[in-house]
Write a protein that holds these residues in place. Structure first.
Motif, PDB file in Angstrom:
ATOM      1  N   MET A 446       0.816  -1.206   0.000  1.00 27.76           N
ATOM      2  CA  MET A 446       0.000   0.000   0.000  1.00 27.76           C
ATOM      3  C   MET A 446       0.851   1.259   0.000  1.00 27.76           C
ATOM      4  O   MET A 446       0.561   2.223  -0.719  1.00 27.76           O
ATOM      5  N   LEU A 447       1.898   1.277   0.806  1.00 31.35           N
ATOM      6  CA  LEU A 447       2.749   2.452   0.882  1.00 31.35           C
ATOM      7  C   LEU A 447       3.511   2.704  -0.419  1.00 31.35           C
ATOM      8  O   LEU A 447       4.085   3.778  -0.617  1.00 31.35           O
ATOM      9  N   ASN A 448       3.498   1.729  -1.306  1.00 32.49           N
ATOM     10  CA  ASN A 448       4.137   1.889  -2.620  1.00 32.49           C
ATOM     11  C   ASN A 448       3.134   1.899  -3.760  1.00 32.49           C
ATOM     12  O   ASN A 448       3.494   1.728  -4.923  1.00 32.49           O
ATOM     13  N   GLY A 449       1.845   2.098  -3.409  1.00 33.66           N
ATOM     14  CA  GLY A 449       0.834   2.335  -4.434  1.00 33.66           C
ATOM     15  C   GLY A 449       0.192   1.111  -5.026  1.00 33.66           C
ATOM     16  O   GLY A 449      -0.395   1.186  -6.115  1.00 33.66           O
ATOM     17  N   ALA A 450       0.249  -0.045  -4.345  1.00 36.42           N
ATOM     18  CA  ALA A 450      -0.412  -1.261  -4.836  1.00 36.42           C
ATOM     19  C   ALA A 450      -1.302  -1.799  -3.720  1.00 36.42           C
ATOM     20  O   ALA A 450      -0.905  -1.811  -2.549  1.00 36.42           O
ATOM     21  N   TYR A 451      -2.489  -2.248  -4.077  1.00 35.60           N
ATOM     22  CA  TYR A 451      -3.478  -2.638  -3.077  1.00 35.60           C
ATOM     23  C   TYR A 451      -3.829  -4.109  -3.236  1.00 35.60           C
ATOM     24  O   TYR A 451      -4.560  -4.495  -4.147  1.00 35.60           O
ATOM     25  N   ILE A 452      -3.304  -4.921  -2.339  1.00 37.56           N
ATOM     26  CA  ILE A 452      -3.562  -6.352  -2.357  1.00 37.56           C
ATOM     27  C   ILE A 452      -4.553  -6.684  -1.249  1.00 37.56           C
ATOM     28  O   ILE A 452      -4.840  -5.850  -0.383  1.00 37.56           O
ATOM     29  N   TYR A 453      -5.077  -7.902  -1.264  1.00 41.55           N
ATOM     30  CA  TYR A 453      -6.053  -8.276  -0.236  1.00 41.55           C
ATOM     31  C   TYR A 453      -5.384  -8.282   1.121  1.00 41.55           C
ATOM     32  O   TYR A 453      -4.244  -8.717   1.274  1.00 41.55           O
ATOM     33  N   ARG A 454      -6.105  -7.838   2.138  1.00 39.90           N
ATOM     34  CA  ARG A 454      -5.506  -7.633   3.446  1.00 39.90           C
ATOM     35  C   ARG A 454      -5.206  -8.935   4.181  1.00 39.90           C
ATOM     36  O   ARG A 454      -4.324  -8.982   5.041  1.00 39.90           O
ATOM     37  N   ASP A 455      -5.926 -10.033   3.859  1.00 40.80           N
ATOM     38  CA  ASP A 455      -5.692 -11.315   4.523  1.00 40.80           C
ATOM     39  C   ASP A 455      -4.702 -12.175   3.740  1.00 40.80           C
ATOM     40  O   ASP A 455      -4.343 -11.853   2.605  1.00 40.80           O
ATOM     41  N   ALA A 456      -4.285 -13.276   4.343  1.00 45.62           N
ATOM     42  CA  ALA A 456      -3.279 -14.157   3.738  1.00 45.62           C
ATOM     43  C   ALA A 456      -3.922 -15.077   2.707  1.00 45.62           C
ATOM     44  O   ALA A 456      -3.901 -16.299   2.814  1.00 45.62           O
ATOM     45  N   LYS A 457      -4.507 -14.449   1.670  1.00 43.11           N
ATOM     46  CA  LYS A 457      -5.192 -15.189   0.618  1.00 43.11           C
ATOM     47  C   LYS A 457      -4.985 -14.489  -0.720  1.00 43.11           C
ATOM     48  O   LYS A 457      -4.742 -13.281  -0.762  1.00 43.11           O
ATOM     49  N   ILE A 458      -5.105 -15.249  -1.794  1.00 46.47           N
ATOM     50  CA  ILE A 458      -5.140 -14.676  -3.136  1.00 46.47           C
ATOM     51  C   ILE A 458      -6.604 -14.630  -3.535  1.00 46.47           C
ATOM     52  O   ILE A 458      -7.264 -15.666  -3.639  1.00 46.47           O
ATOM     53  N   ILE A 459      -7.137 -13.425  -3.748  1.00 43.13           N
ATOM     54  CA  ILE A 459      -8.557 -13.226  -3.990  1.00 43.13           C
ATOM     55  C   ILE A 459      -8.766 -12.642  -5.385  1.00 43.13           C
ATOM     56  O   ILE A 459      -8.058 -11.721  -5.792  1.00 43.13           O
ATOM     57  N   ASP A 460      -9.752 -13.173  -6.123  1.00 39.55           N
ATOM     58  CA  ASP A 460     -10.108 -12.600  -7.417  1.00 39.55           C
ATOM     59  C   ASP A 460     -10.527 -11.145  -7.241  1.00 39.55           C
ATOM     60  O   ASP A 460     -11.198 -10.790  -6.279  1.00 39.55           O
ATOM     61  N   GLY A 461     -10.145 -10.314  -8.196  1.00 37.93           N
ATOM     62  CA  GLY A 461     -10.473  -8.900  -8.121  1.00 37.93           C
ATOM     63  C   GLY A 461      -9.361  -8.059  -7.534  1.00 37.93           C
ATOM     64  O   GLY A 461      -9.428  -6.831  -7.556  1.00 37.93           O
ATOM     65  N   PHE A 462      -8.330  -8.728  -7.009  1.00 39.22           N
ATOM     66  CA  PHE A 462      -7.138  -8.036  -6.522  1.00 39.22           C
ATOM     67  C   PHE A 462      -5.967  -8.412  -7.423  1.00 39.22           C
ATOM     68  O   PHE A 462      -5.986  -9.461  -8.082  1.00 39.22           O
ATOM     69  N   PRO A 463      -4.918  -7.583  -7.472  1.00 39.40           N
ATOM     70  CA  PRO A 463      -3.933  -7.711  -8.543  1.00 39.40           C
ATOM     71  C   PRO A 463      -2.948  -8.867  -8.472  1.00 39.40           C
ATOM     72  O   PRO A 463      -2.247  -9.121  -9.444  1.00 39.40           O
ATOM     73  N   LEU A 464      -2.839  -9.575  -7.350  1.00 42.85           N
ATOM     74  CA  LEU A 464      -1.868 -10.663  -7.284  1.00 42.85           C
ATOM     75  C   LEU A 464      -2.269 -11.831  -8.165  1.00 42.85           C
ATOM     76  O   LEU A 464      -3.456 -12.180  -8.257  1.00 42.85           O
ATOM     77  N   ARG A 465      -1.277 -12.453  -8.805  1.00 44.04           N
ATOM     78  CA  ARG A 465      -1.538 -13.662  -9.591  1.00 44.04           C
ATOM     79  C   ARG A 465      -0.550 -14.738  -9.160  1.00 44.04           C
ATOM     80  O   ARG A 465       0.579 -14.455  -8.768  1.00 44.04           O
ATOM     81  N   GLU A 466      -0.996 -15.974  -9.237  1.00 42.85           N
ATOM     82  CA  GLU A 466      -0.137 -17.077  -8.824  1.00 42.85           C
ATOM     83  C   GLU A 466       0.983 -17.315  -9.822  1.00 42.85           C
ATOM     84  O   GLU A 466       0.780 -17.225 -11.033  1.00 42.85           O
ATOM     85  N   ILE A 467       2.155 -17.610  -9.301  1.00 41.87           N
ATOM     86  CA  ILE A 467       3.305 -17.985 -10.116  1.00 41.87           C
ATOM     87  C   ILE A 467       3.943 -19.221  -9.488  1.00 41.87           C
ATOM     88  O   ILE A 467       3.539 -19.666  -8.413  1.00 41.87           O
ATOM     89  N   THR A 468       4.944 -19.758 -10.152  1.00 45.50           N
ATOM     90  CA  THR A 468       5.637 -20.912  -9.587  1.00 45.50           C
ATOM     91  C   THR A 468       6.741 -20.451  -8.648  1.00 45.50           C
ATOM     92  O   THR A 468       7.193 -19.299  -8.693  1.00 45.50           O
ATOM     93  N   LEU A 469       7.191 -21.357  -7.812  1.00 46.95           N
ATOM     94  CA  LEU A 469       8.278 -21.043  -6.890  1.00 46.95           C
ATOM     95  C   LEU A 469       9.535 -20.661  -7.653  1.00 46.95           C
ATOM     96  O   LEU A 469      10.304 -19.796  -7.223  1.00 46.95           O
ATOM     97  N   GLU A 470       9.739 -21.284  -8.808  1.00 42.33           N
ATOM     98  CA  GLU A 470      10.926 -21.005  -9.623  1.00 42.33           C
ATOM     99  C   GLU A 470      10.880 -19.592 -10.214  1.00 42.33           C
ATOM    100  O   GLU A 470      11.920 -19.002 -10.521  1.00 42.33           O
TER     101      GLU A 470
END
Length: 530
Positions: A446-470
């Protein structure tokens, strides 16, 4: 607005053309490279749609007429091709052409009127730089220099005519807008818009271009936005940049500091509970100056609210300022944020003066100009209107939407997270007084201008997308059962851990002293903004 977008474009490694027009005021807010001509990709399908509907309107044609699919028009990237259809109604062809960018359908539509007729109509309605010179997937003509072309200004002109209903009668114009609103590709203009937004738009992409253009409809107003990127080397990154520009425009035109935000936090920390009970679970903390939306007036003490980053909970009314006049000014002018762990707001610009209140990192504040103020101090205004003084180094301009490069964002978000090292663990907390795992990650973003879901989850409608560990890089998030951490590089991650009692750094490498087997062996996912 134009200057902000210009700064973003200067930081891009691609060539960006964009126009934004507020239909409520008719003001052109952004116009950058508006008249340069470029490969249209699939946005050429919008004027093709309008031309055919105009033809049917003039000639009394029937959208339900059935056309036979010519074999030479069958190409890749087509629902019709996948289904091996041999015929379709004209309505089906127009719809598939827009909502899935069906190339076979488009080729049939081009044959329906012919390129010469399309180009004649384009010139007639004032599209001076728009031309169709090849069918979809016809790379031979493209290599000969015969490409489909347009400009940002032409698209601005076309969509304004569509919006005002000046090209088609209402029946036909409604059909065009309905089809455009059913666009299925939502990974560009809509990418970072959290709210459900009605948008009549069309995307377009080739190996070296990515576009998205259309009308955004909001409560009581609408605006045009077209973002066209050329010289692309990474299509996914280009779509992200379209999304970021769209987010900046949306915040400026629609929210205007907070459209639905009807209260503001007036205490250092407003506890958010899962029930209207001070003994119930603490789910979040809204920090001073943050605008919120009151969703429900529960009783004489409690309200249910939604924060500006879309998290809900119950808080005491005494934690909020509900004065509408205060809100309007605050939402427009509170453009600064506290970055030090704690900042005392003093009555005068000297350390011996009395304290008005203390703010934590992440609190919103308004810096006001004062001539002759002592060096190293800034005058600030509080929600109440009272003014005080803080150290200048303790506040900075809020980053409402990040406009930096990917590498710089990753560097900054990690640096921000590291500033919380040693902060005690607090369930539901997100200040230097105490912070939990998702509070740490969401605040760093948030302090750098990106808003992700506040809980420890990946939620549709928020900008995070799943990637591989590699694929994981610095700044990406690592998820565990009920826990989240930020990867900071070299096999290390930072997190606020109940087991560790505070924000600390651990390793994924079993040979490191700070290795935690319980976490390293239970990773459930990795997510990235990029």
């Amino acid at each position: 607005m134009n200057e902000i977008i210009q700064q973003f474009i200067e930081n891009s490694s691609y060539k960006i053309h964009t126009v934004v027009q507020d239909y409520e005021t008719d003001e052109v807010l952004v116009h950058i490279r508006a008249d340069e001509v470029f490969s249209s990709a699939s946005v050429i399908k919008v004027p093709i749609l309008i031309a055919i509907l105009h033809h049917l309107q003039q000639k009394g044609g029937d959208l339900q007429q059935v056309l036979t699919i010519a074999s030479e028009n069958v190409v890749e990237f087509s629902v019709i091709t996948e289904q091996q259809q041999t015929s379709a109604t004209l309505y089906e062809l127009l719809t598939w052409m827009i909502i899935t960018s069906d190339n076979t359908a488009t080729n049939e539509c081009i044959d329906f009127l012919g390129m010469d007729e399309f180009n004649r109509y384009f010139k007639e309605i004032g599209l001076s730089n728009t031309v169709v010179q090849r069918k979809m997937m016809d790379f031979e003509r493209q290599q000969l220099g015969l490409d489909n072309e347009t400009s940002a200004r032409d698209m601005q002109h076309l969509f304004k005519l569509i919006y005002e209903g000046k090209l088609l009668e209402p029946k036909w114009n409604d059909i065009a807008i309905d089809i455009l609103c059913r666009q299925r590709s939502q990974d560009s203009l809509k990418r970072y818009l959290l709210e459900p937004v009605k948008m009549a738009h069309k995307t377009g992409g080739l190996d070296t271009v990515d576009h998205d253009v259309g009308i955004v409809y909001t409560d009581g107003t609408a605006y045009f936005i077209g973002v066209f990127i050329t010289e692309v080397t990474n299509n996914e990154k280009a779509k992200q940049e379209i999304g970021l520009i769209s987010k900046m425009v949306y915040e400026h035109v629609v929210n205007k500091g907070g459209k639905d935000l009807n209260a503001v936090v007036n205490v250092m920390i407003a506890n958010l509970h899962d029930k209207a009970d001070v003994l119930s679970e603490l789910v979040d903390e809204a920090l001073y100056g943050m605008p919120v939306e009151v969703l429900e007036d529960v009783d004489d003490k409690w309200v249910r609210i939604r924060t500006f980053y879309r998290y809900e909970g119950f808080t005491l009314k005494e934690n909020l300022d509900l004065n509408s006049e205060t809100l309007t000014a605050w939402n427009a002018d509170a453009n600064d944020v506290v970055i030090e762990s704690f900042a005392d707001v003093l009555t005068a610009p000297k350390i011996q003066s009395a304290k008005i209140m203390t703010l934590t990192r992440g609190a919103f504040i308004q810096v006001v100009e004062e001539a002759g103020i002592e060096k190293g101090w800034s005058k600030v205004q509080l929600v109440s209107g009272e003014c005080g003084y803080v150290r200048s180094d303790w506040v900075q301009n809020r980053v409402k939407v990040y406009t930096t490069t990917e590498d710089l964002f990753r560097q900054q978000v990690v640096q921000t997270a590291l500033r919380y090292l040693g902060t005690p663990y607090r369930w539901g907390g997100k200040s230097p007084l105490g912070i939990d795992c998702s509070g740490l990650c969401s605040m760093a973003y948030m302090l750098n201008g990106a808003y992700i879901y506040r809980d420890a989850k990946i939620i549709d409608g928020f900008p995070l997308r799943e990637i591989t560990l590699e694929q994981m890089k610095r700044g990406d998030l690592i998820f565990f059962p009920g826990h989240v951490a930020m990867y900071i590089g070299d096999d290390h991650y930072i997190h606020s851990s109940l087991g560790g009692n505070e924000v600390n750094v651990n390793s994924l490498n079993p040979h490191e002293e700070n290795y935690r087997e319980d976490l390293a062996t239970t990773i459930t996912g990795v997510a990235s903004l990029f």
